[in-house]
Design a protein around this motif. Structure first.
Motif, PDB file in Angstrom:
ATOM      1  N   GLY A   1       0.886  -1.225  -0.112  1.00  0.00           N
ATOM      2  CA  GLY A   1       0.049   0.065  -0.072  1.00  0.00           C
ATOM      3  C   GLY A   1       0.902   1.334   0.107  1.00  0.00           C
ATOM      4  O   GLY A   1       0.523   2.213  -0.479  1.00  0.00           O
ATOM      5  N   VAL A   2       1.843   1.256   0.700  1.00  0.00           N
ATOM      6  CA  VAL A   2       2.819   2.370   0.741  1.00  0.00           C
ATOM      7  C   VAL A   2       3.478   2.572  -0.583  1.00  0.00           C
ATOM      8  O   VAL A   2       3.495   3.723  -1.105  1.00  0.00           O
TER       9      VAL A   2
ATOM     10  N   ILE B   1      -6.395  -6.973   1.035  1.00  0.00           N
ATOM     11  CA  ILE B   1      -7.547  -5.928   1.575  1.00  0.00           C
ATOM     12  C   ILE B   1      -6.686  -4.946   2.508  1.00  0.00           C
ATOM     13  O   ILE B   1      -7.055  -3.563   2.276  1.00  0.00           O
ATOM     14  N   PHE B   2      -5.563  -5.138   2.834  1.00  0.00           N
ATOM     15  CA  PHE B   2      -4.739  -4.017   3.712  1.00  0.00           C
ATOM     16  C   PHE B   2      -4.219  -3.096   2.622  1.00  0.00           C
ATOM     17  O   PHE B   2      -3.903  -1.914   2.888  1.00  0.00           O
ATOM     18  N   ALA B   3      -3.531  -3.751   1.524  1.00  0.00           N
ATOM     19  CA  ALA B   3      -2.855  -2.700   0.584  1.00  0.00           C
ATOM     20  C   ALA B   3      -3.856  -1.810  -0.068  1.00  0.00           C
ATOM     21  O   ALA B   3      -3.517  -0.707  -0.373  1.00  0.00           O
ATOM     22  N   ARG B   4      -5.039  -2.251  -0.620  1.00  0.00           N
ATOM     23  CA  ARG B   4      -6.160  -1.563  -1.164  1.00  0.00           C
ATOM     24  C   ARG B   4      -6.491  -0.437   0.157  1.00  0.00           C
ATOM     25  O   ARG B   4      -6.611   0.725  -0.368  1.00  0.00           O
ATOM     26  N   LEU B   5      -6.746  -0.624   0.931  1.00  0.00           N
ATOM     27  CA  LEU B   5      -7.249   0.125   2.057  1.00  0.00           C
ATOM     28  C   LEU B   5      -6.179   1.288   2.235  1.00  0.00           C
ATOM     29  O   LEU B   5      -6.613   2.501   2.418  1.00  0.00           O
ATOM     30  N   LEU B   6      -4.888   1.154   2.644  1.00  0.00           N
ATOM     31  CA  LEU B   6      -3.828   1.798   2.758  1.00  0.00           C
ATOM     32  C   LEU B   6      -3.650   2.751   1.457  1.00  0.00           C
ATOM     33  O   LEU B   6      -3.567   4.059   1.782  1.00  0.00           O
ATOM     34  N   ARG B   7      -3.461   2.260   0.319  1.00  0.00           N
ATOM     35  CA  ARG B   7      -3.280   2.852  -0.637  1.00  0.00           C
ATOM     36  C   ARG B   7      -4.415   4.160  -1.048  1.00  0.00           C
ATOM     37  O   ARG B   7      -4.055   5.133  -1.296  1.00  0.00           O
ATOM     38  N   GLY B   8      -5.545   3.914  -0.670  1.00  0.00           N
ATOM     39  CA  GLY B   8      -6.686   4.863  -0.716  1.00  0.00           C
ATOM     40  C   GLY B   8      -6.419   5.871   0.285  1.00  0.00           C
ATOM     41  O   GLY B   8      -6.761   7.130  -0.056  1.00  0.00           O
ATOM     42  N   SER B   9      -6.144   5.457   1.414  1.00  0.00           N
ATOM     43  CA  SER B   9      -5.866   6.561   2.436  1.00  0.00           C
ATOM     44  C   SER B   9      -4.690   7.644   2.235  1.00  0.00           C
ATOM     45  O   SER B   9      -4.851   8.492   2.398  1.00  0.00           O
ATOM     46  N   MET B  10      -3.628   6.846   1.715  1.00  0.00           N
ATOM     47  CA  MET B  10      -2.785   7.536   1.539  1.00  0.00           C
ATOM     48  C   MET B  10      -2.664   8.571   0.066  1.00  0.00           C
ATOM     49  O   MET B  10      -2.322   9.653  -0.049  1.00  0.00           O
ATOM     50  N   LEU B  11      -3.560   7.981  -0.681  1.00  0.00           N
ATOM     51  CA  LEU B  11      -4.181   8.967  -2.027  1.00  0.00           C
ATOM     52  C   LEU B  11      -4.724   9.979  -1.535  1.00  0.00           C
ATOM     53  O   LEU B  11      -4.373  11.444  -1.873  1.00  0.00           O
ATOM     54  N   ALA B  12      -5.505   9.810  -0.375  1.00  0.00           N
ATOM     55  CA  ALA B  12      -6.366  11.153   0.195  1.00  0.00           C
ATOM     56  C   ALA B  12      -5.341  12.071   1.069  1.00  0.00           C
ATOM     57  O   ALA B  12      -5.653  13.282   1.065  1.00  0.00           O
ATOM     58  N   GLN B  13      -4.381  11.600   1.486  1.00  0.00           N
ATOM     59  CA  GLN B  13      -3.374  12.334   2.210  1.00  0.00           C
ATOM     60  C   GLN B  13      -2.608  12.992   1.366  1.00  0.00           C
ATOM     61  O   GLN B  13      -1.881  14.190   1.805  1.00  0.00           O
TER      62      GLN B  13
END
Length: 319
Positions: A136-137, A192-204
């Motif tokens: 995700g990172v 699951i974790f990769a997609r969730l973190l990737r979406g949060s980082m794009l928002a950040q």
């Protein structure tokens, strides 16, 4: 003059109200999001029940040698004496849950099963969390073709049912062991974790503090690790709490299907349910009832606590 005096009075009133709020907040030491979420969790009966269930099984798992009345692999003559294909001894003195099909103390195996089941579920979740966070990172920070490749890979994995994917991964191994189950369940949780973190980082990425850091010339890896990642982990941690329940169920399902550790001396609830519970269900159904009930309770505890944490950390629920 009277109009200007009224405006001045109103301004003084607002100023005093602001000063009162500041003083009240400073006396209380301020209320952060984490502290406020903790207070709401303590007042939430669902969270308390979930935490109590998890704590109970954790204590049993950690102190299994002290809690269990007997060695889980020891066969007892008083149990094997009356043991036949059509009769498995029930509760007797010193054996509160009776015998298993091999003349071992069933209560002791249930207690040690808590340790084994929680070990597999927790370790599989942590491995999946670490790998998912890493992907995700990379996807959220680098972007471009790297992001596209990582996300298409996760899409393919998410398109398959989790249990079917885990069965496929275990079947690819030359020999089923405890670690093949852990790795299979961990890999299932990675997307699951990769997609969730990737979406949060794009928002950040477009948030004010990240733009300010870029304007000040902060290096890219510092922005990712110090600004974007810490503010994106909350949702991932909450998801990890919920994933504990799914991992325990998937690991138990693999053992139930005979794809887990083949060692019959290892006390694990899914293995006990599949090997002994189903085979001797008509002779002694308790061999299936107790492991199934334990799996359900542990999964329920993690689910209740995870949902409560999600609600407590949701800014929309703050009062």
């Amino acid at each position: 003059m009277s109009g200007s005096g009224g405006i001045a009075t109103l301004a003084d009133h607002k100023r005093r109200r602001v000063e009162e709020l500041i003083a009240r907040t400073s006396e209380a030491g301020g209320v952060s999001l984490i502290r406020d979420a903790g207070r709401r969790l303590l007042r939430n009966p669902t969270a308390v029940v979930g935490a109590a269930i998890i704590l109970l099984f954790l204590v049993i798992a950690i102190f299994a040698p002290l809690v269990a009345p007997h060695d889980p692999v020891q066969r007892f003559p008083e149990l094997t004496r009356d043991l036949t294909v059509d009769h498995i001894p029930g509760a007797t003195a010193g054996h509160p849950l009776g015998s298993d099909p091999l003349g071992r103390d069933f209560a002791s195996r249930m207690i040690y099963g808590a340790r084994q089941t929680l070990f597999v579920g927790v370790l599989a979740t942590l491995i999946g969390l670490l790998l998912g966070v890493l992907l995700g990172v990379i996807a959220g920070a680098v972007g471009g073709r790297v992001d596209m490749v990582v996300m298409r890979l996760t899409d393919v994995m998410l398109a398959l049912p989790s249990l079917l994917l885990a069965i496929t991964l275990v079947a690819l191994a030359s020999r089923s062991t405890q670690w093949t189950v852990i790795i299979a369940v961990a890999v299932v949780n990675v997307p699951i974790f990769a997609r969730l973190l990737r979406g949060s980082m794009l928002a950040q990425r477009e948030s004010d503090h990240v733009l300010a850091a870029r304007a000040l010339g902060v290096k890219r890896h510092d922005i990712v690790l110090r600004h974007m990642l810490p503010n994106s982990l909350t949702a991932v941690i909450v998801q990890a709490t919920l994933t504990f329940a799914v991992a325990i169920l998937d690991a138990a399902a693999l053992s139930f299907l005979g794809l887990g550790d083949p060692d019959i001396n290892r006390a694990e609830w899914g293995l006990m349910l599949g090997v002994d519970g189903v085979r001797y269900f008509e002779v002694r159904p308790e061999l299936a009832y107790f492991p199934a009930l334990a799996i359900i309770l542990v999964a329920l505890g993690f689910t209740l606590l995870g949902e409560s944490i999600r609600e407590a950390l949701d800014p929309k629920n703050r009062r």
